[in-house]
Design an enzyme around this catalytic site. Structure first.
Site, PDB file in Angstrom:
ATOM      1  N   HIS A 115       0.982  -1.089  -0.072  1.00 43.96           N
ATOM      2  CA  HIS A 115      -0.040   0.017   0.061  1.00 43.96           C
ATOM      3  C   HIS A 115       0.839   1.365   0.004  1.00 43.96           C
ATOM      4  O   HIS A 115       0.712   2.190  -1.012  1.00 43.96           O
ATOM      5  CB  HIS A 115      -0.946  -0.039   1.295  1.00 43.96           C
ATOM      6  CG  HIS A 115      -1.721   1.095   1.484  1.00 43.96           C
ATOM      7  ND1 HIS A 115      -3.067   1.251   1.145  1.00 43.96           N
ATOM      8  CD2 HIS A 115      -1.417   2.328   1.877  1.00 43.96           C
ATOM      9  CE1 HIS A 115      -3.478   2.525   1.473  1.00 43.96           C
ATOM     10  NE2 HIS A 115      -2.527   3.158   1.809  1.00 43.96           N
ATOM     11  N   GLU A 116       1.969   1.330   0.784  1.00 43.16           N
ATOM     12  CA  GLU A 116       2.554   2.396   1.111  1.00 43.16           C
ATOM     13  C   GLU A 116       3.731   2.553  -0.067  1.00 43.16           C
ATOM     14  O   GLU A 116       3.959   3.643  -0.784  1.00 43.16           O
ATOM     15  CB  GLU A 116       3.451   2.388   2.306  1.00 43.16           C
ATOM     16  CG  GLU A 116       2.495   2.438   3.722  1.00 43.16           C
ATOM     17  CD  GLU A 116       1.579   3.531   3.758  1.00 43.16           C
ATOM     18  OE1 GLU A 116       1.855   4.444   3.102  1.00 43.16           O
ATOM     19  OE2 GLU A 116       0.591   3.290   4.570  1.00 43.16           O
ATOM     20  N   HIS A 146       2.104   4.427  -2.994  1.00 46.15           N
ATOM     21  CA  HIS A 146       2.151   5.931  -2.864  1.00 46.15           C
ATOM     22  C   HIS A 146       3.464   6.283  -3.131  1.00 46.15           C
ATOM     23  O   HIS A 146       3.421   7.235  -4.134  1.00 46.15           O
ATOM     24  CB  HIS A 146       1.691   6.179  -1.484  1.00 46.15           C
ATOM     25  CG  HIS A 146       0.341   6.164  -0.909  1.00 46.15           C
ATOM     26  ND1 HIS A 146      -0.607   6.539  -1.513  1.00 46.15           N
ATOM     27  CD2 HIS A 146      -0.162   5.548   0.227  1.00 46.15           C
ATOM     28  CE1 HIS A 146      -1.735   6.493  -0.914  1.00 46.15           C
ATOM     29  NE2 HIS A 146      -1.531   5.659   0.057  1.00 46.15           N
TER      30      HIS A 146
END
Length: 263
Positions: A64-65, A68
């Site tokens: 997820h990170e 980004h």
């Protein structure tokens, strides 16, 4: 001539900034090991399910990170590489207690995929409101993809047999990804959903948003703690799970198994 690994790639970013970290690789190894132990019923199967679900959740936090960070990098923020965000190392994204231990505890106790770490993006070097929104959207999209992949594995694989404990763990991981997807899309200041709309706000509303953004987690807990709003949230999660074909009894069994200390 220096070795190839020391040669810069783009704007002085070394190759090592793009290699998966040993921490992430260790998490993947633990995920595979616990999955195999669960499948073959080796040792205490409840402990194996616990390891399977927790490491699977931590791997999803890393991805997820990373999403980004990689989108921010593509849009011009080279600093995410220098800060180690492209190595998938969870310790680079987070505070060990607030961003790892707390979300894992909430997963185990409440069955909610609470947002975890955070990537600091230099918004000043990224031009265009749409690009800022896409940077924020990248993380939730990863959760959605993760959920769809797990559901596909569950629906295609469980029909062929295998231990119910393994498929219950997969179903629970999918359920957690659904909760994480929905939570991350809520327009809460400071969280991904809020950050997606922040660039489009007028200056007065943006200033107000920035005041509340540091308290995003507190706002999220307050919303979920409210019986009405919390009920709406879980109604939406269960409805999405039904549309995807997630068997409620299976992920409920997974949540029961993962709490091995209650046996």
């Amino acid at each position: 001539m220096p070795p190839r690994d020391s040669e810069p790639l783009v704007l002085g970013v070394p190759r090592a900034a793009f290699r998966p970290s040993p921490v992430f690789l260790a998490l993947v190894a633990l995920l595979v090991t616990s999955a195999l132990l669960t499948w073959h019923g080796v040792g205490n199967v409840r402990v194996a399910v616990f390891g399977f679900v927790v490491t699977g959740w931590l791997v999803s936090l890393c991805l997820h990170e990373y999403a980004h960070a990689v989108v921010a990098y593509r849009f011009g923020d080279r600093g995410v590489a220098h800060r180690g965000y492209l190595t998938l190392n969870p310790l680079k994204y987070s505070h060990p207690l607030l961003s790892i231990a707390l979300p894992v505890a909430v997963v185990l106790l409440g069955g909610i995929g609470l947002p975890g770490g955070a990537v600091w993006v230099d918004r000043h070097v990224i031009t265009g409101r749409l690009r800022h929104t896409l940077v924020s959207l990248a993380g939730p999209v990863t959760n959605v993809v993760f959920a769809l992949v797990l559901v596909a594995v569950l629906r295609l694989g469980s029909s062929g047999g295998g231990p119910v404990e393994f498929w219950a763990a997969v179903a629970l991981l999918a359920f957690l990804q659904v909760t994480a997807s929905l939570l991350n899309l809520l327009p809460v200041p400071g969280l991904d959903g809020g950050n997606m709309i922040q660039p489009w706000l007028s200056p007065p509303y943006r200033r107000m948003y920035d005041l509340f953004a540091p308290y995003g987690f507190i706002l999220l807990f307050a919303l979920l703690w409210n019986p009405t709003i919390g009920g709406w949230f879980f109604d939406a999660v269960f409805a999405i799970g039904d549309v995807l074909g997630l068997p409620p009894r299976l992920y409920a069994t997974g949540l029961d198994l993962v709490r091995f200390w209650q046996s």
